[in-house]
Design a protein around this motif. Structure first.
Motif, PDB file in Angstrom:
ATOM      1  N   SER A 167       0.826  -1.213   0.000  1.00 39.64           N
ATOM      2  CA  SER A 167       0.000   0.000   0.000  1.00 39.64           C
ATOM      3  C   SER A 167       0.856   1.258   0.000  1.00 39.64           C
ATOM      4  O   SER A 167       0.536   2.243  -0.674  1.00 39.64           O
ATOM      5  CB  SER A 167      -0.917   0.017   1.229  1.00 39.64           C
ATOM      6  N   ALA A 168       1.910   1.230   0.769  1.00 42.37           N
ATOM      7  CA  ALA A 168       2.795   2.394   0.791  1.00 42.37           C
ATOM      8  C   ALA A 168       3.454   2.589  -0.571  1.00 42.37           C
ATOM      9  O   ALA A 168       3.679   3.723  -1.017  1.00 42.37           O
ATOM     10  CB  ALA A 168       3.848   2.239   1.883  1.00 42.37           C
ATOM     11  N   TYR A 169       3.760   1.485  -1.229  1.00 45.06           N
ATOM     12  CA  TYR A 169       4.314   1.561  -2.588  1.00 45.06           C
ATOM     13  C   TYR A 169       3.353   2.311  -3.515  1.00 45.06           C
ATOM     14  O   TYR A 169       3.755   3.210  -4.262  1.00 45.06           O
ATOM     15  CB  TYR A 169       4.590   0.147  -3.116  1.00 45.06           C
ATOM     16  N   GLU A 170       2.080   1.935  -3.453  1.00 42.51           N
ATOM     17  CA  GLU A 170       1.070   2.628  -4.270  1.00 42.51           C
ATOM     18  C   GLU A 170       1.074   4.130  -4.003  1.00 42.51           C
ATOM     19  O   GLU A 170       1.039   4.949  -4.923  1.00 42.51           O
ATOM     20  CB  GLU A 170      -0.338   2.082  -3.954  1.00 42.51           C
ATOM     21  N   TRP A 171       1.094   4.474  -2.731  1.00 41.01           N
ATOM     22  CA  TRP A 171       1.068   5.872  -2.316  1.00 41.01           C
ATOM     23  C   TRP A 171       2.267   6.634  -2.852  1.00 41.01           C
ATOM     24  O   TRP A 171       2.130   7.685  -3.495  1.00 41.01           O
ATOM     25  CB  TRP A 171       1.006   5.932  -0.787  1.00 41.01           C
ATOM     26  N   TYR A 172       3.434   6.100  -2.632  1.00 44.11           N
ATOM     27  CA  TYR A 172       4.633   6.828  -3.025  1.00 44.11           C
ATOM     28  C   TYR A 172       4.793   6.890  -4.543  1.00 44.11           C
ATOM     29  O   TYR A 172       5.188   7.909  -5.100  1.00 44.11           O
ATOM     30  CB  TYR A 172       5.880   6.224  -2.355  1.00 44.11           C
ATOM     31  N   VAL A 173       4.499   5.793  -5.228  1.00 42.73           N
ATOM     32  CA  VAL A 173       4.722   5.766  -6.677  1.00 42.73           C
ATOM     33  C   VAL A 173       3.572   6.427  -7.438  1.00 42.73           C
ATOM     34  O   VAL A 173       3.789   7.318  -8.264  1.00 42.73           O
ATOM     35  CB  VAL A 173       4.938   4.319  -7.167  1.00 42.73           C
ATOM     36  N   LYS A 174       2.343   6.042  -7.114  1.00 43.53           N
ATOM     37  CA  LYS A 174       1.207   6.546  -7.886  1.00 43.53           C
ATOM     38  C   LYS A 174       0.808   7.958  -7.475  1.00 43.53           C
ATOM     39  O   LYS A 174       0.484   8.784  -8.328  1.00 43.53           O
ATOM     40  CB  LYS A 174      -0.009   5.609  -7.711  1.00 43.53           C
ATOM     41  N   SER A 175       0.800   8.222  -6.166  1.00 43.92           N
ATOM     42  CA  SER A 175       0.306   9.536  -5.723  1.00 43.92           C
ATOM     43  C   SER A 175       1.410  10.574  -5.596  1.00 43.92           C
ATOM     44  O   SER A 175       1.227  11.736  -5.923  1.00 43.92           O
ATOM     45  CB  SER A 175      -0.422   9.404  -4.381  1.00 43.92           C
ATOM     46  N   LEU A 176       2.553  10.151  -5.085  1.00 36.47           N
ATOM     47  CA  LEU A 176       3.610  11.141  -4.832  1.00 36.47           C
ATOM     48  C   LEU A 176       4.647  11.215  -5.951  1.00 36.47           C
ATOM     49  O   LEU A 176       5.522  12.085  -5.937  1.00 36.47           O
ATOM     50  CB  LEU A 176       4.295  10.847  -3.485  1.00 36.47           C
ATOM     51  N   GLY A 177       4.558  10.292  -6.913  1.00 32.84           N
ATOM     52  CA  GLY A 177       5.406  10.432  -8.092  1.00 32.84           C
ATOM     53  C   GLY A 177       6.822   9.903  -7.965  1.00 32.84           C
ATOM     54  O   GLY A 177       7.704  10.320  -8.713  1.00 32.84           O
ATOM     55  N   ARG A 192      12.757   6.581  -5.455  1.00 39.32           N
ATOM     56  CA  ARG A 192      13.584   7.776  -5.529  1.00 39.32           C
ATOM     57  C   ARG A 192      12.853   8.924  -6.204  1.00 39.32           C
ATOM     58  O   ARG A 192      12.002   8.725  -7.068  1.00 39.32           O
ATOM     59  CB  ARG A 192      14.872   7.466  -6.282  1.00 39.32           C
ATOM     60  N   ARG A 193      13.212  10.112  -5.782  1.00 37.73           N
ATOM     61  CA  ARG A 193      12.908  11.323  -6.548  1.00 37.73           C
ATOM     62  C   ARG A 193      14.209  11.872  -7.132  1.00 37.73           C
ATOM     63  O   ARG A 193      14.308  12.023  -8.329  1.00 37.73           O
ATOM     64  CB  ARG A 193      12.218  12.385  -5.651  1.00 37.73           C
ATOM     65  N   LYS A 194      15.203  12.139  -6.294  1.00 36.57           N
ATOM     66  CA  LYS A 194      16.494  12.545  -6.856  1.00 36.57           C
ATOM     67  C   LYS A 194      17.091  11.344  -7.583  1.00 36.57           C
ATOM     68  O   LYS A 194      16.622  10.210  -7.438  1.00 36.57           O
ATOM     69  CB  LYS A 194      17.436  13.077  -5.761  1.00 36.57           C
ATOM     70  N   HIS A 195      18.133  11.577  -8.351  1.00 40.54           N
ATOM     71  CA  HIS A 195      18.637  10.553  -9.288  1.00 40.54           C
ATOM     72  C   HIS A 195      19.632   9.578  -8.662  1.00 40.54           C
ATOM     73  O   HIS A 195      20.698   9.343  -9.215  1.00 40.54           O
ATOM     74  CB  HIS A 195      19.260  11.238 -10.497  1.00 40.54           C
ATOM     75  N   THR A 196      19.276   9.045  -7.525  1.00 39.71           N
ATOM     76  CA  THR A 196      20.111   8.047  -6.868  1.00 39.71           C
ATOM     77  C   THR A 196      19.270   6.786  -6.703  1.00 39.71           C
ATOM     78  O   THR A 196      18.144   6.719  -7.194  1.00 39.71           O
ATOM     79  CB  THR A 196      20.567   8.554  -5.494  1.00 39.71           C
ATOM     80  N   CYS A 197      19.788   5.815  -5.999  1.00 43.23           N
ATOM     81  CA  CYS A 197      19.022   4.586  -5.800  1.00 43.23           C
ATOM     82  C   CYS A 197      17.715   4.843  -5.070  1.00 43.23           C
ATOM     83  O   CYS A 197      16.683   4.295  -5.419  1.00 43.23           O
ATOM     84  CB  CYS A 197      19.865   3.572  -5.026  1.00 43.23           C
TER      85      CYS A 197
END
Lengths: 333, 333, 333, 333
Positions: free
Chosen positions: B157-167, B189-194
């Motif tokens: 669920s947290a994966y959905e939130w971070y990837v789908k909602s927070l980008g 990630r948002r910045k270009h690291t792991c």
């Protein structure tokens, strides 16, 4: 020196392997030892810093273990004096003629009073120095042999032999705890490093490991990466880490037969004639690994059997009378 | 980006410590974080590469844990959009006025639907860059905050939130074994690291650790030596070693209160828009440590409690419905 | 982003070499680039960290130089927007169909208003990740392409183009001395590192070098040792050393045709949206090499000619109106 | 050994500095030497690996240079034998009573037949070992003294003296080109490293530099960074780089008075009794720096004057009869 002869340094070790091809894959193809010469039953290897024929011999054998380990002496005349001394202690000696061990001059092969197969030699063929042939650096980039670590029931007697009779200096010791501490291990040197040989209390006579020098910590990290991606994950028994004793950085490896070697770097120069041994307690958590990581039980349980120069058989083992490991591992015996 | 706002990177974390002097001794005197500012109950710290006020705040508290962790956003207008989104998922939000957290502009403090205290902010005061003031390098030579690792019962669920909602983009995942594998952990990630945040299955909501970047492997080795000789032997929980996931080199530390941080270096650049996540199996022995060393049970058993922005109390914990660790450690639960 | 398209990062460069076998010997056998594919007139190379087809192409040519350098964009639709923009500035554009450059999707090849051959592309074939195949690490252990450094008479105009039109961020600048300082060089990024492209004042349009990332300083030292013992002593033009600008560690190499690349490691993460450019003066002795070692005159005199996508000829050169090097080297022009 | 006495190693050097506070700032505050003791006109320093009172003494003086350099001998009785030998060659000798040099037992101070002030001593006070007190590591993290490099008009005669009379082994030599090559420089050792003393052809007697060991290449890179950001940019005369001779990694520094020291790491173990000297040609571009970077003219033009134990005056200089530098630098004389 006092003894009337001059042992120069730990010279080479013969490891018995059950499959020479597997041995080559591990030591040459993966770790990058330089092949000087080989025949059907032997591979003679040296490090990048070595200028002589071999510091490691792999010998095809039905059973793994150690054929012999060897010290280089300054002069051929030293061999006679050592022969006499060994005999006086009840050891067995025999002469190995020049060339019987490839690249080596006349040598004295001994089974010492503790049961160890020890060779002394003076001459070895010169070989090309690879130190500045960086294009040939491979794998662990092993520089040279540094030391042997042997395990035996009575480290104190071996200490007497190496220091008083053979003229080694002592750089560090480990003692048991309590009001009457006894010597549990000692690090002894002829060349000006931390050690050429370490003596450890345990079931013996066995050789615990041979230590090979690499240039720096990065080489050890790189070796761990390499082994982990080359199918040798299980070969890494302990480390990487920093030793308390010797201050060196280390990684312990088991070859495909279980023979143990150490990749080792960063000890100190011990040339001072008045060196006062550094003293450690057996249970000090920073003694073996300065960062506190406990040593695995296998490190105390397992070591390499030695083959008798007298009988050709592996030498039977005796248990020590004192504990053979720190208290935290006693239950793992 | 898609979400209508732009989260830039993991920004800072507030660790709760029970003795600010002990905290200073560990983070500043030993690890070498740079003090930007402090008052009776806070120390604001930054790394050598940071150009802003803080990436780590130590806050005096009766109980250790995490006050909040924070993401930096590109524009102040982004905060409004995030507020709306969080509320739509049932999360709690409140505004933190400029200066209420020292050095920081107006911010949005959230208790997300999983219970985590997350802050979003756009503005932070500029501070002197220490990157080329090598004369001030100390201790672990910490460069900057890299990521948060959080533990919760339902990573999917947290994966959905971070990837789908927070980008967030996903660089690596861990899945359970078997015919119907489920997501066990994800590196986002948002910045270009792991990663800026990793999600791990476990009793939660808890923060497992905050990862801080150092320059190279040598800095991590040096840190281990330093901690081992500074009375922080027990602080070193795991490592040094190489991760499978992220390929980074690591050392995990527990501060005097048991709060956990990671010294971390050597992951990769993940700028590619079509990045296909690297997939790991939970029981892969090289997943956590590429060299195969097993992770200690404490690493799975212990994590940092989080304080609720809504109630000021620590957030209660829920157990996951799937296993929370590799099989080889299940008996250590 | 503002421009209506999204340039992701420096993607690859095509170097023209007069002898493909010599190129392979240098880039593959010595430096250890990974060969993805090759044909009679091209070798497509990638780094250990790359997950796509190539970051460096060697193309057989009668004359050395640069065929093109390329930026990756997020979406194929971005190419149309860039085409329009380039045309609006008077640049030349043409489409490269999918597969015309091996491994690459449909691409836009441009001769920009400064004369540079720049390619934009969105799709590239995925390839095996070598990052954790340490058994295949060779030579310089090159990870990935990092940046291009281009030389042209009017850096200020190119700065406008890259920052205002193409949406690059500026991390560092060099300015001339005096009361009316002018922009002399700029370091610009899309991905979150110091730069994807640097603009330098000089006779141009020429490409000064392409920078490739290695993991750490040890890799750069090892590369110098390796090159020095592999017959490439003359290839090492400058370094190893620490840059002032970027703070990175470097070694500049000339390939057998004189094409210049940089081995580069250790800059910083530049994700912050409010990044204030670091400012340097042209004559600052620590600007180019933080340790003060003067840069050789060849570094200012020599750069790579670029081939025109329009004509297929090498693009003619124009001198800058301001000085093209620090004062201490003006006499070496 | 043959000579009837046993020189153990390069022991310490006395550098004359014109401002003791500036000396402390450089050697202690910046480079991190450990202060054992100091008084108004002296600071006694040791490295992290040292277990004795000092390896470097700074002495307040009106003029910079070298007071003396010193070899440690195995036994006090050796001093008498050396006294006799020196006198037999026409050298000057005088006894330094125990404690006259702080921390040191009775010593023999010599002005040898070449004019150099050389001290021989056997006893020195023990001091705390800092090797595993990593919390005290600072600056260049200097481990110990390694060697002296002296410059004199007739290197061949000094070679005879050190090898034949004093019992040094020769590890490497440099010879002039041509059909009748002559010895131009020699690297000589007592301890089992590349050298304790190097003899170089040049205007003399002067001391060219004293070499101090650091742990690894990273320490040398870090030192360059540190010096460059501590106001000692001009102190870095040459390097960092790899030597051809010795294979060591180096950085040459000038202290605030122009006295020259080397940070040095990574040579080899030279214990073998049959060591065949490595031979280099003076003009070999890889001899001094393996990576081919030319040595600055100052390196040949400047060296440290030595103070006569006999007169207390600085010893006058004589020019060599053969060239004192490689051909490529002859014009810079």
């Amino acid at each position: 020196m006092q003894p009337g002869f001059n042992i120069v340094k730990a010279g080479h070790i013969e490891l018995l392997v059950t499959d020479l091809r597997e041995g080559k894959k591990f030591y040459v193809d993966t770790l990058g030892f330089v092949v000087t010469e080989s025949d059907k039953t032997h591979i003679y290897l040296r490090g990048l810093e070595d200028r002589h024929h071999h510091c490691l011999t792999l010998t095809q054998s039905g059973v793994p273990g150690v054929g012999h380990f060897a010290f280089r002496v300054a002069n051929e005349a030293d061999l006679k004096a050592i022969e006499k001394l060994v005999k006086s202690k009840g050891g067995f000696t025999k002469w190995v003629e020049a060339g019987d061990e490839k690249g080596q001059g006349r040598a004295l092969l001994v089974q010492d009073q503790f049961g160890f197969p020890v060779e002394f030699y003076s001459k070895m063929a010169s070989e090309e120095w690879m130190l500045q042939k960086f294009q040939n650096y491979r794998g662990a980039k092993v520089m040279r042999l540094d030391h042997f670590n042997i395990m035996l029931p009575d480290a104190a007697s071996a200490y007497e032999w190496y220091v008083k009779s053979l003229g080694f200096g002592c750089t560090e010791v480990t003692e048991t705890e309590g009001r009457k501490p006894v010597l549990w291990a000692a690090w002894l040197r002829r060349k000006h490093t931390c050690h050429d040989i370490a003596l450890t209390t345990g079931k013996g006579p066995r050789v615990h490991h041979a230590g090979f020098t690499v240039s720096d910590r990065a080489s050890i990290m790189d070796s761990a990466d390499l082994l982990a991606s080359s199918g040798y994950l299980e070969s890494m028994e302990r480390g990487p880490g920093r030793h308390g004793v010797s201050n060196a950085f280390f990684l312990y490896l088991r070859d495909p037969d279980g023979n143990r070697i150490e990749l080792y770097t960063g000890d100190y120069i011990s040339a001072d004639p008045d060196w006062v041994p550094i003293r450690w307690k057996l249970n000090d958590p920073q003694r073996q690994t300065f960062w506190g990581a406990p040593t695995p039980a296998s490190w105390f349980n397992e070591a390499m059997m030695v083959r008798s120069p007298r009988s050709g058989e592996f030498v039977g083992l005796t248990l020590p009378k004192i504990k053979d490991r720190p208290d935290y591992l006693l239950s793992a015996r």
